[in-house]
Design a protein around this motif. Structure first.
Motif, PDB file in Angstrom:
ATOM      1  N   LEU A   1       0.707  -1.127  -0.174  1.00  0.00           N
ATOM      2  CA  LEU A   1      -0.060  -0.005   0.193  1.00  0.00           C
ATOM      3  C   LEU A   1       0.964   1.254   0.035  1.00  0.00           C
ATOM      4  CD1 LEU A   1      -3.126   0.631   0.338  1.00  0.00           C
ATOM      5  CD2 LEU A   1      -2.791   0.723   2.674  1.00  0.00           C
ATOM      6  N   THR A   2       0.970   2.164  -1.079  1.00  0.00           N
ATOM      7  CA  THR A   2       1.791   3.295  -1.109  1.00  0.00           C
ATOM      8  C   THR A   2       0.971   4.403  -0.352  1.00  0.00           C
ATOM      9  OG1 THR A   2       0.849   3.984  -3.346  1.00  0.00           O
ATOM     10  CG2 THR A   2       2.718   2.440  -3.294  1.00  0.00           C
ATOM     11  N   ALA A   3       1.957   5.272   0.138  1.00  0.00           N
ATOM     12  CA  ALA A   3       1.744   6.637   0.779  1.00  0.00           C
ATOM     13  C   ALA A   3       2.399   7.701   0.144  1.00  0.00           C
ATOM     14  CB  ALA A   3       1.831   6.232   2.334  1.00  0.00           C
TER      15      ALA A   3
ATOM     16  N   THR B   1      -0.216  12.987   8.957  1.00  0.00           N
ATOM     17  CA  THR B   1      -0.041  12.302  10.226  1.00  0.00           C
ATOM     18  C   THR B   1       0.008  10.566  10.081  1.00  0.00           C
ATOM     19  OG1 THR B   1      -2.369  11.831  10.817  1.00  0.00           O
ATOM     20  CG2 THR B   1      -1.174  13.675  11.965  1.00  0.00           C
ATOM     21  N   LEU B   2      -0.248  10.120   8.860  1.00  0.00           N
ATOM     22  CA  LEU B   2      -0.357   8.727   8.499  1.00  0.00           C
ATOM     23  C   LEU B   2      -1.456   8.276   8.846  1.00  0.00           C
ATOM     24  CD1 LEU B   2       3.358   7.547   8.124  1.00  0.00           C
ATOM     25  CD2 LEU B   2       1.992   8.797   6.349  1.00  0.00           C
ATOM     26  N   VAL B   3      -2.142   8.603   9.660  1.00  0.00           N
ATOM     27  CA  VAL B   3      -3.519   8.195  10.007  1.00  0.00           C
ATOM     28  C   VAL B   3      -4.437   7.657   9.049  1.00  0.00           C
ATOM     29  CG1 VAL B   3      -5.798   8.697  11.055  1.00  0.00           C
ATOM     30  CG2 VAL B   3      -3.974   9.411  12.393  1.00  0.00           C
ATOM     31  N   ASN B   4      -4.443   8.530   7.700  1.00  0.00           N
ATOM     32  CA  ASN B   4      -5.215   8.222   6.593  1.00  0.00           C
ATOM     33  C   ASN B   4      -4.764   6.727   6.009  1.00  0.00           C
ATOM     34  OD1 ASN B   4      -7.219   8.742   4.755  1.00  0.00           O
ATOM     35  ND2 ASN B   4      -5.610   8.884   3.362  1.00  0.00           N
ATOM     36  N   LYS B   5      -3.580   6.625   5.934  1.00  0.00           N
ATOM     37  CA  LYS B   5      -2.677   5.323   5.676  1.00  0.00           C
ATOM     38  C   LYS B   5      -3.160   4.155   6.528  1.00  0.00           C
ATOM     39  CE  LYS B   5      -1.524   5.838   2.493  1.00  0.00           C
ATOM     40  NZ  LYS B   5      -2.109   5.939   1.067  1.00  0.00           N
ATOM     41  N   GLY B   6      -3.124   4.696   7.952  1.00  0.00           N
ATOM     42  CA  GLY B   6      -3.610   3.452   8.718  1.00  0.00           C
ATOM     43  C   GLY B   6      -5.255   3.170   8.729  1.00  0.00           C
TER      44      GLY B   6
ATOM     45  N   ASP C   1      -4.712  -9.411   6.019  1.00  0.00           N
ATOM     46  CA  ASP C   1      -4.126  -8.357   7.036  1.00  0.00           C
ATOM     47  C   ASP C   1      -2.456  -8.400   6.781  1.00  0.00           C
ATOM     48  OD1 ASP C   1      -3.152 -10.652   8.141  1.00  0.00           O
ATOM     49  OD2 ASP C   1      -4.304 -10.208  10.374  1.00  0.00           O
ATOM     50  N   ASN C   2      -2.080  -9.196   5.846  1.00  0.00           N
ATOM     51  CA  ASN C   2      -0.598  -8.872   5.365  1.00  0.00           C
ATOM     52  C   ASN C   2      -0.586  -7.913   4.525  1.00  0.00           C
ATOM     53  OD1 ASN C   2       2.056  -9.368   5.069  1.00  0.00           O
ATOM     54  ND2 ASN C   2       1.951 -11.414   3.927  1.00  0.00           N
ATOM     55  N   ILE C   3      -0.333  -6.526   5.129  1.00  0.00           N
ATOM     56  CA  ILE C   3      -0.339  -5.175   4.078  1.00  0.00           C
ATOM     57  C   ILE C   3       0.861  -4.470   4.828  1.00  0.00           C
ATOM     58  CG2 ILE C   3      -1.616  -3.339   3.566  1.00  0.00           C
ATOM     59  CD1 ILE C   3      -4.015  -4.978   4.811  1.00  0.00           C
ATOM     60  N   LYS C   4       1.572  -4.168   3.730  1.00  0.00           N
ATOM     61  CA  LYS C   4       2.748  -3.446   4.056  1.00  0.00           C
ATOM     62  C   LYS C   4       2.748  -2.094   3.387  1.00  0.00           C
ATOM     63  CE  LYS C   4       7.880  -3.228   3.154  1.00  0.00           C
ATOM     64  NZ  LYS C   4       8.135  -2.963   4.803  1.00  0.00           N
ATOM     65  N   VAL C   5       2.987  -0.779   4.292  1.00  0.00           N
ATOM     66  CA  VAL C   5       2.901   0.563   3.669  1.00  0.00           C
ATOM     67  C   VAL C   5       4.493   0.586   3.343  1.00  0.00           C
ATOM     68  CG1 VAL C   5       2.548   2.668   4.255  1.00  0.00           C
ATOM     69  CG2 VAL C   5       0.997   1.121   5.216  1.00  0.00           C
ATOM     70  N   LEU C   6       4.393   1.439   1.976  1.00  0.00           N
ATOM     71  CA  LEU C   6       5.658   2.062   1.545  1.00  0.00           C
ATOM     72  C   LEU C   6       5.279   3.307   1.148  1.00  0.00           C
ATOM     73  CD1 LEU C   6       6.575  -0.716  -0.971  1.00  0.00           C
ATOM     74  CD2 LEU C   6       8.108  -0.242   1.064  1.00  0.00           C
TER      75      LEU C   6
ATOM     76  N   VAL D   1       2.600   5.268  -8.639  1.00  0.00           N
ATOM     77  CA  VAL D   1       2.468   4.122  -8.482  1.00  0.00           C
ATOM     78  C   VAL D   1       1.122   3.708  -7.091  1.00  0.00           C
ATOM     79  CG1 VAL D   1       3.142   1.646  -7.403  1.00  0.00           C
ATOM     80  CG2 VAL D   1       4.642   3.011  -8.870  1.00  0.00           C
ATOM     81  N   HIS D   2      -0.155   3.437  -7.476  1.00  0.00           N
ATOM     82  CA  HIS D   2      -1.069   3.762  -6.508  1.00  0.00           C
ATOM     83  C   HIS D   2      -1.194   2.601  -5.371  1.00  0.00           C
ATOM     84  CE1 HIS D   2      -1.910   7.662  -8.395  1.00  0.00           C
ATOM     85  NE2 HIS D   2      -2.279   6.881  -9.343  1.00  0.00           N
ATOM     86  N   SER D   3      -0.980   1.574  -5.835  1.00  0.00           N
ATOM     87  CA  SER D   3      -0.524   0.427  -4.838  1.00  0.00           C
ATOM     88  C   SER D   3      -0.306  -0.894  -5.742  1.00  0.00           C
ATOM     89  CB  SER D   3      -1.915   0.017  -4.014  1.00  0.00           C
ATOM     90  OG  SER D   3      -1.748   1.060  -2.731  1.00  0.00           O
ATOM     91  N   MET D   4       0.281  -1.840  -4.936  1.00  0.00           N
ATOM     92  CA  MET D   4       0.729  -2.819  -5.623  1.00  0.00           C
ATOM     93  C   MET D   4       0.140  -4.280  -5.095  1.00  0.00           C
ATOM     94  SD  MET D   4       4.522  -1.822  -6.099  1.00  0.00           S
ATOM     95  CE  MET D   4       4.756  -0.981  -4.646  1.00  0.00           C
ATOM     96  N   VAL D   5       0.244  -5.514  -5.604  1.00  0.00           N
ATOM     97  CA  VAL D   5      -0.042  -6.823  -5.128  1.00  0.00           C
ATOM     98  C   VAL D   5       1.129  -7.605  -5.540  1.00  0.00           C
ATOM     99  CG1 VAL D   5      -1.537  -8.841  -5.185  1.00  0.00           C
ATOM    100  CG2 VAL D   5      -2.280  -6.442  -5.457  1.00  0.00           C
TER     101      VAL D   5
END
Length: 387
Positions: free
Chosen positions: A174-176, A215-220, A233-238, A245-249
Motif C-alpha cells: 500500500l503506497t503513501a 499524520t499517516l492516520v489516513n494510511k492506517g 491483514d498482510n499489508i505493508k505500507v511503502l 504507483v497507487h498500490s501493488m499486489v
C-alpha cells in the motif's frame, strides 16, 4: 460504448463528490438520482439545478429549510437530517451509491443502501474501518458489490483482476505519499499549524483527509479498510513520494503487479462507476518523462506513530479500529480549532486506545457507544493538556 448508471451521491459538495459529478457531466449515461451534503447550500443548489436529481438532502436541518425555499420552483424533493441522508442512500431509482461523506457518519447510510440492494462505490473508508464485519456480511447476503474509490484500494482491485485464486496473493503493498512532513522528526513538528498540514504535495483532498494524510492516520485507516476489501491483514505500507504507483499486489511467486496513473481521483471514481468496463478519460495521461525515477521508503513510525497505532488496532480487531477512528476525528477537529497541538493528534488516539477495553464482535450499538466514549476521552485530553 453505450453506458448507463443511475447513482446517488452522498457528499456531493466535497472533493470526491464534485469529481463524481465531473464524470457524470462527461458521460451522459450517468444519471444523478439523488445527492446529499452537510451544509454547503449554495453549491448543492447549483448542482441540483444542473443535474436535476429527484431528491436532495442537507443534513444541516436549518439550511435544509432554506434550500427547500430556494428549490421551490423545481420538482426536486428536499429532505434533511440523518433520516434524509438514509432516504437519499436508498433512493428507489438509483442502482449505485457513491458514499463520499467524511467520517463514521457514512456507516449507517451505507448499511441501509446495502439492505436496499444498491451497489456501493465506497469512498468512505470509515465504513469498513468501524463496521467491516457487518458491512461485508450484509453485502454478501444482499448480492451487493463494494467497489473501492480510494486510489490505493482501486489500484489493488485493478491489480487483482487477473487473479483467480486469492491464495496466490502473498501481500498487499500500500503506497503513501508521506504527506508534507516526510523526513521530519517529532521535534520539528512541535509548532505545526493547520495551514502547514493542509499543504499536501500531490493530492487535492478535503481538510480532514489531508490532515490525516500528514499524520499517516489516513494510511492506517486504509490498511484497516484493505483488510476487509481484500481478505488479508498482510499489508505493508511503502512511502512513494511521486504518487504515481497507487498500490501493488505481491504474489506467492514474488511477482508484483502495480497500477500506475497520474495523481487524479477521477480515474478510480470512474472505474468504480463503470466496472467492469473502462471508458476514455480526458486530461489525466501519465507522462513518464516527468518521473525519471520512482522511489520507495519505509514509513517512519517513530515520528508518525499513528500508523503503528493503526496496525495495533488491526491486530486487536473488535472495537479497537472504531476507537482509533473516532479518537482521530475528534482530535483533528480540535487541532483545526487550535485547541491541541499537531503531535497531540497521535497522543490523543493513543490515550483513547489505552483506556477503552476491546469488544470482540461489536454490534452497531457498540460502535456508536464507543464512538461517543472515544470522543469524550479526546475532549478530556484537550482539557488536561491545557493544565
Amino acid at each position: 460504448m453505450e453506458f448507463e448508471k443511475k447513482i446517488a451521491v452522498l457528499g456531493s459538495t466535497g472533493s470526491i463528490g464534485t469529481q463524481t459529478l465531473e464524470i457524470a457531466r462527461e458521460y451522459k449515461g450517468i444519471k444523478i438520482e439523488a445527492m446529499s451534503a452537510h451544509s454547503n447550500i449554495d453549491l448543492i443548489e447549483k448542482q441540483a439545478r444542473e443535474f436535476k436529481p429527484k431528491t436532495v438532502c442537507l443534513t444541516d436541518e436549518g439550511k435544509a429549510k432554506d434550500l427547500k425555499i430556494k428549490l421551490a420552483d423545481t420538482d426536486i424533493k428536499v429532505v434533511q437530517g440523518k433520516e434524509g441522508l438514509i432516504e437519499t442512500a436508498t433512493a428507489d431509482s438509483a442502482d449505485t451509491v457513491v458514499t463520499a461523506v467524511v467520517g463514521i457518519s457514512g456507516l449507517e447510510p451505507t448499511i441501509e443502501a446495502i439492505k436496499a440492494k444498491k451497489n456501493i462505490a465506497l469512498a468512505n473508508k470509515e465504513t469498513l474501518v468501524t463496521g467491516g464485519h457487518i458491512v461485508m456480511d450484509l453485502a454478501k447476503e444482499n448480492g451487493v458489490a463494494i467497489l473501492p474509490v480510494d486510489s490505493e484500494h482501486s489500484a489493488i482491485f485493478q491489480s487483482l483482476q487477473g487473479c483467480k485464486d486469492r491464495r496466490e496473493v502473498k501481500r498487499i503493498l500500500l503506497t503513501a505519499s508521506g504527506g508534507p512532513f516526510f523526513g521530519k522528526k517529532r521535534e520539528e513538528l512541535v509548532d505545526i499549524k493547520p495551514e502547514d498540514a493542509l499543504k499536501h504535495p500531490n493530492w487535492n483532498m478535503g481538510a480532514k483527509v489531508t490532515i490525516d494524510s500528514s499524520t499517516l492516520v489516513n494510511k492506517g485507516l486504509e490498511v484497516m479498510e484493505a483488510k476487509w476489501l481484500f481478505g488479508t491483514d498482510n499489508i505493508k505500507v511503502l512511502v512513494h513520494r511521486q504518487s504515481v504507483v497507487h498500490s501493488m499486489v505481491e504474489f506467492v511467486d514474488n511477482g508484483v503487479i502495480a497500477q500506475l496513473g497520474a495523481p487524479d481521483m477521477r480515474l478510480p471514481i470512474q472505474y468504480a462507476l463503470t466496472y467492469p468496463n473502462r471508458l476514455p478519460m480526458k486530461n489525466n495521461e501519465l507522462d513518464f518523462t516527468k518521473y525519471p525515477s520512482l522511489t520507495f521508503d519505509e514509513p517512519d513510525t517513530d515520528t508518525f506513530y499513528a500508523l503503528k497505532l493503526a496496525y495495533d488496532a488491526l491486530k486487536d480487531g473488535g472495537i479497537k479500529p472504531t476507537v482509533f477512528n473516532s479518537a482521530d476525528e475528534a482530535a483533528v477537529e480540535l487541532f483545526m480549532q487550535g485547541k491541541i497541538s499537531y503531535l497531540g493528534i497521535s497522543d490523543a488516539i493513543a490515550k483513547a486506545m489505552s483506556e477503552i477495553k476491546n469488544i470482540e464482535n461489536p454490534t452497531i450499538s457498540d460502535i456508536w457507544e464507543t464512538d461517543k466514549l472515544a470522543r469524550e476521552i479526546v475532549y478530556r485530553f484537550e482539557k488536561e493538556s491545557l493544565i
